[in-house]
Write a protein that holds these residues in place. Sequence first.
Motif, short mmCIF file in Angstrom:
data_model
loop_
_atom_site.label_atom_id
_atom_site.label_comp_id
_atom_site.label_asym_id
_atom_site.label_seq_id
_atom_site.Cartn_x
_atom_site.Cartn_y
_atom_site.Cartn_z
N GLU A 1 10.44 75.84 24.50
CA GLU A 1 10.11 75.19 25.77
C GLU A 1 8.95 75.95 26.36
N PHE A 2 7.97 75.19 26.88
CA PHE A 2 6.81 75.83 27.48
C PHE A 2 6.12 74.87 28.45
N ASP A 3 5.32 75.44 29.32
CA ASP A 3 4.53 74.66 30.26
C ASP A 3 3.09 74.60 29.78
N ALA A 4 2.46 73.47 30.03
CA ALA A 4 1.04 73.31 29.73
C ALA A 4 0.36 72.77 30.98
N GLU A 5 -0.81 73.32 31.25
CA GLU A 5 -1.59 72.91 32.41
C GLU A 5 -2.84 72.18 31.95
N ILE A 6 -3.09 71.04 32.56
CA ILE A 6 -4.32 70.30 32.29
C ILE A 6 -5.43 71.00 33.06
N THR A 7 -6.43 71.47 32.33
CA THR A 7 -7.52 72.23 32.95
C THR A 7 -8.75 71.38 33.20
N GLU A 8 -8.85 70.27 32.51
CA GLU A 8 -9.97 69.35 32.72
C GLU A 8 -9.55 67.96 32.27
N GLN A 9 -9.87 66.98 33.09
CA GLN A 9 -9.56 65.61 32.73
C GLN A 9 -10.65 64.72 33.31
N SER B 1 10.69 66.27 24.12
CA SER B 1 10.46 65.65 25.43
C SER B 1 9.30 66.35 26.13
N ILE B 2 8.69 65.61 27.04
CA ILE B 2 7.67 66.14 27.93
C ILE B 2 7.98 65.61 29.32
N GLU B 3 8.00 66.51 30.27
CA GLU B 3 8.22 66.13 31.67
C GLU B 3 6.93 66.40 32.44
N GLN B 4 6.42 65.36 33.06
CA GLN B 4 5.22 65.49 33.90
C GLN B 4 5.69 65.99 35.26
N ARG B 5 5.42 67.26 35.57
CA ARG B 5 5.91 67.86 36.81
C ARG B 5 4.96 67.66 37.97
N THR B 6 3.67 67.74 37.72
CA THR B 6 2.64 67.46 38.72
C THR B 6 1.50 66.75 38.00
N THR C 1 -1.12 67.99 37.05
CA THR C 1 -1.73 68.89 36.06
C THR C 1 -0.75 69.76 35.29
N LEU C 2 0.55 69.65 35.54
CA LEU C 2 1.52 70.52 34.87
C LEU C 2 2.57 69.70 34.13
N THR C 3 2.77 70.03 32.85
CA THR C 3 3.78 69.37 32.04
C THR C 3 4.72 70.42 31.45
N ARG C 4 5.97 70.02 31.23
CA ARG C 4 6.98 70.88 30.60
C ARG C 4 7.32 70.27 29.25
N TRP C 5 7.13 71.02 28.17
CA TRP C 5 7.33 70.55 26.81
C TRP C 5 8.59 71.16 26.22
N VAL C 6 9.32 70.36 25.45
CA VAL C 6 10.40 70.84 24.61
C VAL C 6 10.08 70.36 23.19
N THR C 7 9.94 71.33 22.28
CA THR C 7 9.59 71.00 20.90
C THR C 7 10.64 71.59 19.95
N LYS C 8 10.74 70.98 18.78
CA LYS C 8 11.61 71.51 17.74
C LYS C 8 10.93 71.28 16.40
N LEU C 9 10.41 72.36 15.85
CA LEU C 9 9.70 72.29 14.57
C LEU C 9 10.30 73.30 13.62
N GLY C 10 10.62 72.85 12.42
CA GLY C 10 11.19 73.75 11.43
C GLY C 10 12.46 74.44 11.90
N GLY C 11 13.24 73.75 12.71
CA GLY C 11 14.48 74.30 13.22
C GLY C 11 14.32 75.25 14.40
N VAL C 12 13.07 75.48 14.84
CA VAL C 12 12.81 76.38 15.97
C VAL C 12 12.53 75.54 17.22
N GLU C 13 13.37 75.71 18.23
CA GLU C 13 13.16 75.00 19.49
C GLU C 13 12.41 75.89 20.46
#
Length: 149
Positions: A57-65, A36-41, A43-55
């Motif tokens: 959660e992290f935030d990503a900031e859009i720095t240029e658009q 899942s990805i939640e658009q918080r603002t 420029t700020l998104t909250r990611w939940v990933t699960k790859l290879g059994g490893v979950e």
Amino acid sequence: MSKVEESIEVEVPVRTAYNQWTQFESFPNFMEGVESIEQRTDTLTRWVTKLGGVEREFDAEITEQIPDERVAWTTVGGDVRQAGVVTFHRLAEDRSKVMLQMDYDPEGVAENVGDKLGFVRRQVTGDLKRFKLYIEGRGTETGSWRGEV
């Protein structure tokens, strides 16, 4: 840091490809491992990933658009470190090239081995292929955000 650069051509106008890419919450529809990805603002998104059994959660900031040209991001806080940019190139009125460049820092033995074996590159290649199928199958974007950062 490791780097990945991949691109794909899509049979939609550059505006359509760009508009869809700004709909971050739709990424689980074509990005394997993105729960899942939640658009918080704007420029700020909250990611939940699960790859290879490893979950993770992290935030990503859009720095240029810049509409129809590029979306750049970097992770903030936490233990996931990556940054990248997606650029959009007009090839014809109804054809575009989507190019993704990403720097990431694999963590631990498993991620470093996976990095050396090309796991992330294959993941990105697959995600871009699924994006192509998703946007071409729809023919239009699910929404857009035309603001600049």
